[in-house]
Design a protein around this motif. Structure first.
Motif, PDB file in Angstrom:
ATOM      1  N   PHE A  33      19.200  37.087  34.634  1.00 35.36           N
ATOM      2  CA  PHE A  33      18.084  36.815  33.723  1.00 35.36           C
ATOM      3  C   PHE A  33      18.500  37.144  32.299  1.00 35.36           C
ATOM      4  O   PHE A  33      19.237  38.101  32.065  1.00 35.36           O
ATOM      5  CB  PHE A  33      16.874  37.688  34.073  1.00 35.36           C
ATOM      6  CG  PHE A  33      16.402  37.550  35.486  1.00 35.36           C
ATOM      7  CD1 PHE A  33      17.008  38.261  36.516  1.00 35.36           C
ATOM      8  CD2 PHE A  33      15.333  36.740  35.793  1.00 35.36           C
ATOM      9  CE1 PHE A  33      16.575  38.150  37.826  1.00 35.36           C
ATOM     10  CE2 PHE A  33      14.878  36.622  37.104  1.00 35.36           C
ATOM     11  CZ  PHE A  33      15.506  37.320  38.114  1.00 35.36           C
ATOM     12  N   TYR A  48      16.780  31.990  33.545  1.00 36.68           N
ATOM     13  CA  TYR A  48      17.032  32.648  34.818  1.00 36.68           C
ATOM     14  C   TYR A  48      17.912  31.746  35.664  1.00 36.68           C
ATOM     15  O   TYR A  48      17.662  30.541  35.764  1.00 36.68           O
ATOM     16  CB  TYR A  48      15.666  32.916  35.444  1.00 36.68           C
ATOM     17  CG  TYR A  48      15.524  33.087  36.922  1.00 36.68           C
ATOM     18  CD1 TYR A  48      14.375  32.616  37.541  1.00 36.68           C
ATOM     19  CD2 TYR A  48      16.453  33.764  37.707  1.00 36.68           C
ATOM     20  CE1 TYR A  48      14.157  32.794  38.909  1.00 36.68           C
ATOM     21  CE2 TYR A  48      16.251  33.940  39.060  1.00 36.68           C
ATOM     22  CZ  TYR A  48      15.095  33.455  39.655  1.00 36.68           C
ATOM     23  OH  TYR A  48      14.884  33.635  40.987  1.00 36.68           O
ATOM     24  N   ILE A  55      17.283  28.090  37.155  1.00 37.23           N
ATOM     25  CA  ILE A  55      16.027  28.013  37.884  1.00 37.23           C
ATOM     26  C   ILE A  55      14.844  27.800  36.941  1.00 37.23           C
ATOM     27  O   ILE A  55      13.946  27.029  37.218  1.00 37.23           O
ATOM     28  CB  ILE A  55      15.797  29.277  38.733  1.00 37.23           C
ATOM     29  CG1 ILE A  55      16.942  29.474  39.726  1.00 37.23           C
ATOM     30  CG2 ILE A  55      14.455  29.219  39.445  1.00 37.23           C
ATOM     31  CD1 ILE A  55      17.096  28.356  40.735  1.00 37.23           C
ATOM     32  N   ASP A  56      14.882  28.528  35.853  1.00 32.64           N
ATOM     33  CA  ASP A  56      13.735  28.484  34.933  1.00 32.64           C
ATOM     34  C   ASP A  56      14.251  28.762  33.527  1.00 32.64           C
ATOM     35  O   ASP A  56      14.789  29.830  33.281  1.00 32.64           O
ATOM     36  CB  ASP A  56      12.719  29.544  35.374  1.00 32.64           C
ATOM     37  CG  ASP A  56      11.431  29.526  34.552  1.00 32.64           C
ATOM     38  OD1 ASP A  56      11.436  29.016  33.411  1.00 32.64           O
ATOM     39  OD2 ASP A  56      10.420  30.048  35.040  1.00 32.64           O
TER      40      ASP A  56
ATOM     41  N   ASN B 100       9.772  32.635  42.001  1.00 29.06           N
ATOM     42  CA  ASN B 100      10.414  32.804  40.704  1.00 29.06           C
ATOM     43  C   ASN B 100      10.325  34.271  40.335  1.00 29.06           C
ATOM     44  O   ASN B 100       9.227  34.803  40.221  1.00 29.06           O
ATOM     45  CB  ASN B 100       9.701  31.938  39.664  1.00 29.06           C
ATOM     46  CG  ASN B 100      10.409  31.926  38.329  1.00 29.06           C
ATOM     47  OD1 ASN B 100      11.076  32.885  37.965  1.00 29.06           O
ATOM     48  ND2 ASN B 100      10.260  30.832  37.604  1.00 29.06           N
ATOM     49  N   LYS B 102      11.139  35.872  37.615  1.00 27.58           N
ATOM     50  CA  LYS B 102      11.091  36.288  36.217  1.00 27.58           C
ATOM     51  C   LYS B 102       9.909  37.220  35.996  1.00 27.58           C
ATOM     52  O   LYS B 102       8.930  37.202  36.738  1.00 27.58           O
ATOM     53  CB  LYS B 102      10.971  35.077  35.293  1.00 27.58           C
ATOM     54  CG  LYS B 102       9.614  34.400  35.314  1.00 27.58           C
ATOM     55  CD  LYS B 102       9.595  33.228  34.351  1.00 27.58           C
ATOM     56  CE  LYS B 102       8.216  32.573  34.334  1.00 27.58           C
ATOM     57  NZ  LYS B 102       8.208  31.350  33.491  1.00 27.58           N
TER      58      LYS B 102
END
Lengths: 113, 115
Positions: A33, A48, A55-56, B100, B102
């Motif tokens: 991250f 990330y 992924i994001d 996810n 995050k």
């Protein structure tokens, strides 16, 4: 276990120059991250990776920021045409598969002058 | 979207007094993890506490917190502040249900403990 390693610790760039920040996650950690820390905004999510795949990236400023993870041992965050508002501490973190908690690196303090 | 609120930017306490740092959150997902990270000057942020279980107290290094889903809160407490507790404390949320991992962080609370 050396922890998450980020280099350089400090970087000063002139406005308009490029900055590349490096992160080496803990061996075996498959999730990486990137966060940005400023006094005003606190900790903001940038992007990330899981098993090297993005992924994001919903937190990434689209035009000048990019991130890659070419192999499991490092990730890079590149900022093109740096601006003074990019000045911040950039933190990398990694985690084991399926674990919710992270190990953070010490961060790279970027100053754009 | 998800959000985490830490209303106090700075909390100044005298050594020996109790600590309470507030954290409230908003999420549409029921399977949320809440965290407290502590960030000492010139060090990396590190995990202090985490929880996903409603109404269960979690403790570590003298700090404790209880996740209350009914009030969407995860306040950090300690019975007696020490000078060494002076640091920046972040509350964070992660929605496990989405797959996810995050975090959404609060703005952070700086705890300053004075003699």
């Amino acid at each position: 276990n050396a922890g998450v390693i980020q280099t350089p610790r400090h970087k000063v760039t002139g406005k308009g120059q490029e900055a590349t920040l490096w992160c080496e996650p803990i061996s075996g950690h498959s999730a990486v991250f990137w966060y940005r820390q400023t006094i005003v905004q606190g900790l903001e999510f940038l992007t990330y990776f899981r098993n090297q795949a993005p992924i994001d990236d919903s937190g990434m400023p689209k035009e000048r920021f990019s991130a890659q993870m070419p192999n499991q041992s490092h990730s890079t965050l590149k900022i093109q045409s740096t601006q003074p508002q990019d000045s911040a501490v950039y933190l990398c973190a990694s985690s084991f598969p399926g674990r919710s908690d992270y190990t953070f690196g010490s961060g790279t303090r970027l100053l754009v002058i | 979207g998800d959000s985490v609120t830490q209303k106090e930017g700075l909390v100044t306490l005298t050594e020996g007094l109790p600590v309470m740092l507030n954290c409230t959150y908003q999420t549409i997902y029921s399977n949320a993890f809440l965290f407290w990270y502590v960030h000492y000057l010139n060090e990396s942020p590190r995990l202090l506490l985490k929880s996903s279980t409603d109404n269960k107290r979690t403790e570590h290094q003298g700090f404790h917190a209880t996740l209350h889903k009914s009030s969407s809160s995860f306040h950090l407490q300690k019975s007696s502040a020490q000078l060494s507790d002076s640091a920046l404390y972040y509350c964070a949320l992660s929605d496990r249900g989405t797959g996810n991992y995050k975090y959404v962080f609060g703005a952070g609370t700086r705890l300053k403990v004075i003699a």
